[in-house]
Design a protein around this motif. Structure first.
Motif, mmCIF file in Angstrom:
data_model
loop_
_atom_site.group_PDB
_atom_site.id
_atom_site.type_symbol
_atom_site.label_atom_id
_atom_site.label_comp_id
_atom_site.label_asym_id
_atom_site.label_seq_id
_atom_site.Cartn_x
_atom_site.Cartn_y
_atom_site.Cartn_z
ATOM 1 N N PRO A 17 75.737 47.302 -14.648
ATOM 2 C CA PRO A 17 76.007 46.135 -15.209
ATOM 3 C C PRO A 17 77.615 46.038 -15.433
ATOM 4 C CG PRO A 17 74.204 47.138 -16.546
ATOM 5 C CD PRO A 17 74.764 48.158 -15.392
ATOM 6 N N ASN A 18 78.038 44.923 -14.782
ATOM 7 C CA ASN A 18 79.758 44.472 -15.596
ATOM 8 C C ASN A 18 80.668 45.127 -14.383
ATOM 9 O OD1 ASN A 18 80.579 42.970 -17.327
ATOM 10 N ND2 ASN A 18 81.471 44.250 -18.542
ATOM 11 N N ASP A 98 83.314 50.663 -11.666
ATOM 12 C CA ASP A 98 84.377 49.999 -12.538
ATOM 13 C C ASP A 98 85.140 51.256 -12.868
ATOM 14 O OD1 ASP A 98 85.817 48.983 -14.556
ATOM 15 O OD2 ASP A 98 84.466 47.859 -15.414
ATOM 16 N N HIS A 99 86.165 51.472 -12.612
ATOM 17 C CA HIS A 99 87.063 52.615 -12.847
ATOM 18 C C HIS A 99 87.571 52.684 -14.393
ATOM 19 C CE1 HIS A 99 91.359 51.207 -12.812
ATOM 20 N NE2 HIS A 99 90.703 50.199 -12.255
ATOM 21 N N THR A 100 87.489 51.444 -14.747
ATOM 22 C CA THR A 100 87.943 51.206 -16.243
ATOM 23 C C THR A 100 86.831 51.929 -17.209
ATOM 24 O OG1 THR A 100 87.161 49.124 -16.847
ATOM 25 C CG2 THR A 100 89.235 49.326 -15.818
ATOM 26 N N ARG A 101 85.658 52.203 -16.797
ATOM 27 C CA ARG A 101 84.735 52.971 -17.757
ATOM 28 C C ARG A 101 84.709 54.066 -17.133
ATOM 29 N NH1 ARG A 101 80.740 48.332 -16.609
ATOM 30 N NH2 ARG A 101 79.276 49.321 -17.565
ATOM 31 N N ILE A 125 85.906 50.566 -5.247
ATOM 32 C CA ILE A 125 86.402 50.753 -6.650
ATOM 33 C C ILE A 125 87.005 49.399 -6.941
ATOM 34 C CG2 ILE A 125 88.125 51.939 -8.136
ATOM 35 C CD1 ILE A 125 87.583 54.243 -5.685
ATOM 36 N N ASN A 126 86.421 48.651 -7.961
ATOM 37 C CA ASN A 126 86.828 47.346 -8.532
ATOM 38 C C ASN A 126 87.631 47.309 -9.607
ATOM 39 O OD1 ASN A 126 87.038 44.584 -8.325
ATOM 40 N ND2 ASN A 126 85.267 44.280 -9.579
ATOM 41 N N LYS A 127 88.603 46.258 -10.059
ATOM 42 C CA LYS A 127 89.266 46.074 -11.042
ATOM 43 C C LYS A 127 90.580 46.983 -11.036
ATOM 44 C CE LYS A 127 85.269 44.994 -14.077
ATOM 45 N NZ LYS A 127 84.702 45.051 -15.367
ATOM 46 N N LEU A 135 89.611 56.897 -13.165
ATOM 47 C CA LEU A 135 89.411 57.284 -11.829
ATOM 48 C C LEU A 135 89.406 58.786 -11.557
ATOM 49 C CD1 LEU A 135 89.313 55.508 -9.440
ATOM 50 C CD2 LEU A 135 91.614 55.632 -8.776
ATOM 51 N N PRO A 136 90.023 59.686 -12.005
ATOM 52 C CA PRO A 136 89.762 61.045 -11.814
ATOM 53 C C PRO A 136 88.196 61.338 -11.983
ATOM 54 C CG PRO A 136 91.578 60.630 -12.889
ATOM 55 C CD PRO A 136 91.085 59.338 -13.149
#
Ligand SMILES: Nc1nc2c(ncn2[C@@H]2O[C@H](COP(=O)(O)OP(=O)(O)OP(=O)(O)O)[C@@H](O)[C@H]2O)c(=O)[nH]1
Ligand SMILES: [Mg+2]
Length: 292
Positions: A17-18, A98-101, A125-127, A135-136
Motif C-alpha cells: 500500500p501507499n 517506495d524507497h522512503t520506507r 522505484i517511485n518517489k 534505497l540500500p
C-alpha cells in the motif's frame, strides 16, 4: 503503403500500500481514474485505465496495495481479491516500491507474490523526488530485475523511458482486441462507482487514521434535474454510532466539508452543476455485504 502493427497489451501494477500506484496511473493518463491518499489501501478494487498514443494501446491495471497484516475482514478480502487479479493474464508486471520506507515483512510478502509471476517484470522505484531513503535495503533487487527504473509519479519524472520499455515488452497486434466498454476512465456522470470513489477519497483525505477503514460510500441516485443541474444522493456507511458522530462533526461541519469538496470535484470533472445530498448511516455489516 507500409503498415505498422500496433503494440497492445495489459500492464499490471503491483506493490504494497501507499507506494504511488494510483498516482502513477492518474498522472500518466492525465486525469483521475483512481483515487489516491496518504493512507494505506486507498484503492479497494482493481481499476483499469486505457493509455493510447501513436505506438499503441496499453491497459493499465491498478491494484490495491497488499497489506502485510490482515486481521480484519476488509483487508483480508481485499488482499485475496488482489492476489486473484494479479494472477489473471497481463503482458507485463510493474512491481512498484517506495524507497522512503523500510523494507519489511510486508515488502517480502509482495515480492514473494511477484517472484511467482512468470511474465516480463519491471522494478519501479517511485518517489525519487524524496530525499529520505532506504534505497540500500533494496539494492539486492537489481540482481533479480533486469529492468529497473527510478521515477517520481507525483512530479512526473523519468516516466518516458519507463513507457518506452513497456512498449518494447508488449506484443504487436494486427487488430485491436481491447473492448472499450470494459475500461474506465471512470470520469462519467452516470458512473455511480466514480462518484462513490471520489467521495471515499475525501473521507480518506479529511478523516483521521481509523475512520476511512470503517466506511464505504453508496450512490443511490443520479438524476438530471435540468440540462445544467444534476442531483446526486449518496450515503456514507460506517460501522458504529461513534464513527457516525465523528463523520458528521460538530453542527454537521465535517460532513458538509466532505460533501462540498466532493461536489466541487464532481462538478469540475463533469462540467455540470451538482447538488449532492450526502448522509451518514450506521451499518455494522457493510464489509460483509459489499466486499465478499
Ligand atoms: N513525494 C512523492 N509522493 C508520492 C509519489 N507518488 C505518490 N506519492 C504519494 O504517496 C501517497 C500514496 O499514493 P497512492 O497513489 O494513493 O498510492 P497507492 O500505491 O495507490 O496506494 P494504495 O491504493 O493504498 O495501495 C499519496 O500521498 C501520494 O501523493 C511520488 O512520486 N513522490
Ligand atoms: Mg491506489
Amino acid at each position: 503503403m507500409i503498415q505498422y502493427a500496433m503494440k497492445e497489451g495489459k500492464v499490471l501494477l503491483v506493490g504494497r500500500p501507499n507506494t504511488g500506484k494510483s498516482t502513477f496511473i492518474n498522472n500518466l493518463i492525465g486525469q483521475k481514474v483512481s483515487i489516491t491518499s496518504p493512507k494505506p489501501q486507498t484503492t479497494r478494487f482493481p481499476i483499469k485505465a486505457l493509455f493510447q498514443d501513436e505506438r499503441g494501446k496499453i491497459v493499465f491495471i491498478d491494484t490495491p496495495g497488499i497489506f502485510g497484516k490482515t486481521q480484519d475482514f476488509l483487508s483480508k478480502n481485499i488482499n485475496e481479491k488482489t492476489i486473484q487479479a494479479i494472477n489473471e493474464e497481463a503482458d507485463v508486471v510493474i512491481y512498484m516500491i517506495d524507497h522512503t520506507r523500510r523494507r519489511d515483512f510486508e515488502e517480502a510478502k509482495v515480492l514473494g507474490i511477484v517472484r511467482k509471476l512468470d511474465k516480463p517484470k519491471i522494478l519501479v522505484i517511485n518517489k525519487i523526488d524524496q530525499l529520505e531513503t532506504y534505497l540500500p535495503q533494496y539494492e539486492y533487487l537489481r540482481k533479480e530485475f533486469k529492468r529497473v527504473f527510478k521515477i517520481s509519479a507525483l512530479k512526473r519524472l523519468h516516466i518516458k523511458p519507463l513507457l518506452n520499455e513497456i512498449y518494447e515488452l508488449l506484443p504487436e497486434k494486427e487488430k485491436s482486441e481491447i473492448g472499450e466498454e470494459s475500461i474506465y476512465p471512470l470520469l462519467n456522470i452516470d458512473s455511480k462507482i466514480f462518484i462513490s470513489e471520489l467521495i471515499r477519497e475525501k473521507i480518506f483525505l479529511m478523516m483521521g487514521e481509523e475512520i476511512p477503514y470503517t466506511t464505504t460510500v453508496l450512490v443511490d441516485q443520479i438524476k438530471e434535474r435540468s440540462k445544467q443541474l444534476t442531483f446526486i444522493k449518496a450515503r456514507i456507511l460506517t460501522t458504529s454510532p461513534r464513527y457516525k458522530k465523528m463523520l458528521i462533526g460538530e453542527g454537521g461541519r465535517k460532513i458538509k466539508e466532505i460533501g462540498s469538496y466532493a461536489r466541487k470535484e464532481i462538478a469540475l470533472a463533469t462540467s455540470k452543476k451538482i447538488y449532492l445530498n450526502l448522509t451518514v448511516e450506521v451499518d455494522p455489516h457493510w464489509q460483509e455485504t459489499y466486499y465478499s
